[in-house]
Scaffold this motif. Structure first.
Motif, mmCIF file in Angstrom:
data_model
loop_
_atom_site.group_PDB
_atom_site.id
_atom_site.type_symbol
_atom_site.label_atom_id
_atom_site.label_comp_id
_atom_site.label_asym_id
_atom_site.label_seq_id
_atom_site.Cartn_x
_atom_site.Cartn_y
_atom_site.Cartn_z
ATOM 1 N N TYR A 1 5.001 4.108 6.625
ATOM 2 C CA TYR A 1 4.494 2.750 6.463
ATOM 3 C C TYR A 1 5.498 1.769 5.860
ATOM 4 O O TYR A 1 5.161 0.606 5.650
ATOM 5 N N GLU A 2 6.716 2.202 5.597
ATOM 6 C CA GLU A 2 7.740 1.278 5.114
ATOM 7 C C GLU A 2 9.037 1.433 5.910
ATOM 8 O O GLU A 2 10.123 1.276 5.382
ATOM 9 N N GLU A 3 8.897 1.706 7.190
ATOM 10 C CA GLU A 3 10.080 1.869 8.040
ATOM 11 C C GLU A 3 10.891 0.578 8.084
ATOM 12 O O GLU A 3 12.126 0.619 8.012
ATOM 13 N N ASN A 4 10.225 -0.564 8.179
ATOM 14 C CA ASN A 4 10.956 -1.830 8.252
ATOM 15 C C ASN A 4 11.798 -2.064 7.011
ATOM 16 O O ASN A 4 12.926 -2.574 7.091
ATOM 17 N N ARG A 5 11.262 -1.702 5.851
ATOM 18 C CA ARG A 5 12.040 -1.882 4.624
ATOM 19 C C ARG A 5 13.263 -0.976 4.622
ATOM 20 O O ARG A 5 14.349 -1.376 4.192
ATOM 21 N N ALA A 6 13.089 0.244 5.104
ATOM 22 C CA ALA A 6 14.231 1.158 5.183
ATOM 23 C C ALA A 6 15.304 0.596 6.104
ATOM 24 O O ALA A 6 16.507 0.677 5.805
#
Length: 382
Positions: A134-139
């Motif tokens: 759920y935080e792929e974009n942040r990665a």
């Protein structure tokens, strides 16, 4: 509790339990929780991908600790993320001896350990691996655009591995309702909520001052800017404990804010006790800061999301503001002193999350899992 009940809820004997944690490199919330687990199962061997004795303040010294082959690379907290593609392989290389119980403590890879044949595998899950689910974009935002395609493919492979790993776990415990919902959503598994331990004994009420306090890693997803902007608009002094990559930008944008860097446990306890109120602007899976603040007898202004919904009594031990809403946080800051706040009530509320409470609850729930497993075996044998 009767003597018979106490015996039934006692942890399995040493030598029949193995403990697994993702990596033991620093002492933060997950590591403090694992330390409480390790104290409960004081004779159990520990397995982890990476271990730094000094980084964990020698908290696990004297324990039997087995690390993965990656330990030979000399990786530390500042560099361990570079090995992301290797962790599924590395956890599979941890060889556990025969046992009755495997208890993994996982926010990423530990739940993928291979339990010995016949062992019951219970996972205490902080959250499914955030960057994969759920935080792929942040990665992706944190690396060079040239590498994003590679990382996206790596995370896709990790998601497949992670879902397969979840199927080999016999029972999941989650740290909060938010974490339980994520376990259900991504692993399609039910979980029992056991709130993590907070070392409430380290804190005590003191004489409050005029400054608000924010205790956090200084990174974008912690939403510090929401709290700092709200404090500016409310003309309220605020101090920040913590470090991180966004420190320079925020200190330039908010020169009136006092950035204190990292604080020792003793200094932090004094800062809590001397604060007007503690602000938690982010959505936390649990949020130890909010509980520590109450243990120090101070009110909390927190986002009405995640763990704060379970730890802060809105209108009593603090105020809940709308997530990502500066105006809502500003209003909470301006009205927090009107709260009919009783430090003793805040301390009592914090005690619901004490280390002793955690150990008793974990031991009880593990006993229930083992009992259900034994009953299944008996039924199958008939």
């Amino acid at each position: 509790m009767t003597e018979t009940q106490s015996s039934q809820n006692a942890p399995p004997s040493a030598g029949r339990v193995e403990l697994v944690h993702d990596y033991l490199l620093v002492m933060r919330g997950a590591e403090r929780t694992f330390a409480a687990i390790a104290e409960l199962y004081s004779g159990a061997p520990i397995f982890t991908l990476l271990y730094d004795e000094q980084g964990t303040n020698e908290r696990f010294s004297g324990r039997s600790i087995t690390t993965s082959p990656l330990q030979r690379l000399g990786v530390h907290q500042s560099t361990f993320r570079r090995l992301l593609p290797l962790y599924p392989w590395a956890v599979g290389r941890l060889r556990l001896p025969p046992s009755e119980l495997v208890l993994s403590s996982s926010s990423a890879f530990a739940h993928g350990v291979r339990a010995p044949e016949g062992a019951v595998h219970v996972c205490y899950c902080y959250t499914p691996f955030r960057y994969a689910w759920y935080e792929e974009n942040r990665a992706l935002e944190e690396i060079s655009p040239l590498l994003r395609r590679v990382l996206r493919a790596q995370l896709r492979r990790i998601r497949r591995w992670d879902l397969a790993a979840s199927r080999s776990v016999d029972a999941y415990f989650a740290i909060s309702e938010l974490s339980r919902a994520r376990v259900k959503r991504y692993y399609h598994r039910d979980a029992t909520v056991i709130h993590p331990p907070v070392e409430t004994h380290r804190f005590a009420p003191g004489e409050p001052g005029d400054s608000l306090l924010l205790v956090s890693e200084i990174v974008r997803h912690k939403r510090l800017q929401i709290a700092l902007e709200a404090a500016r608009r409310a003309r309220a002094p605020i101090r920040v404990v913590g470090t991180g990559p966004d420190h320079a930008a925020l200190s330039e944008a908010y020169p009136e804010v006092e950035f204190l860097g990292r604080a020792s446990d003793q200094d932090l306890a004094e800062l809590y006790a001397g604060a007007r109120a503690i602000i938690v602007p982010s959505m936390e899976e649990f949020g130890i800061t909010a509980v520590e603040a109450q243990a120090a007898g101070r009110p909390v202004i927190a986002a009405a999301a995640g763990g704060a919904l379970e730890t802060v009594l809105d209108g009593s031990t603090g105020l809940l503001a709308k997530l990502d809403d500066v105006d809502s946080f500003q209003h909470a800051i301006e009205t927090i002193d009107e709260l009919d706040f009783d430090p003793a009530e805040a301390v009592r509320n914090a005690e619901r999350f004490s280390v002793a409470t955690f150990k008793a609850r974990l031991s009880e729930e593990v006993a229930h899992v083992l009992e259900r497993h034994a009953q299944k075996l008996e039924t199958a044998a008939l």
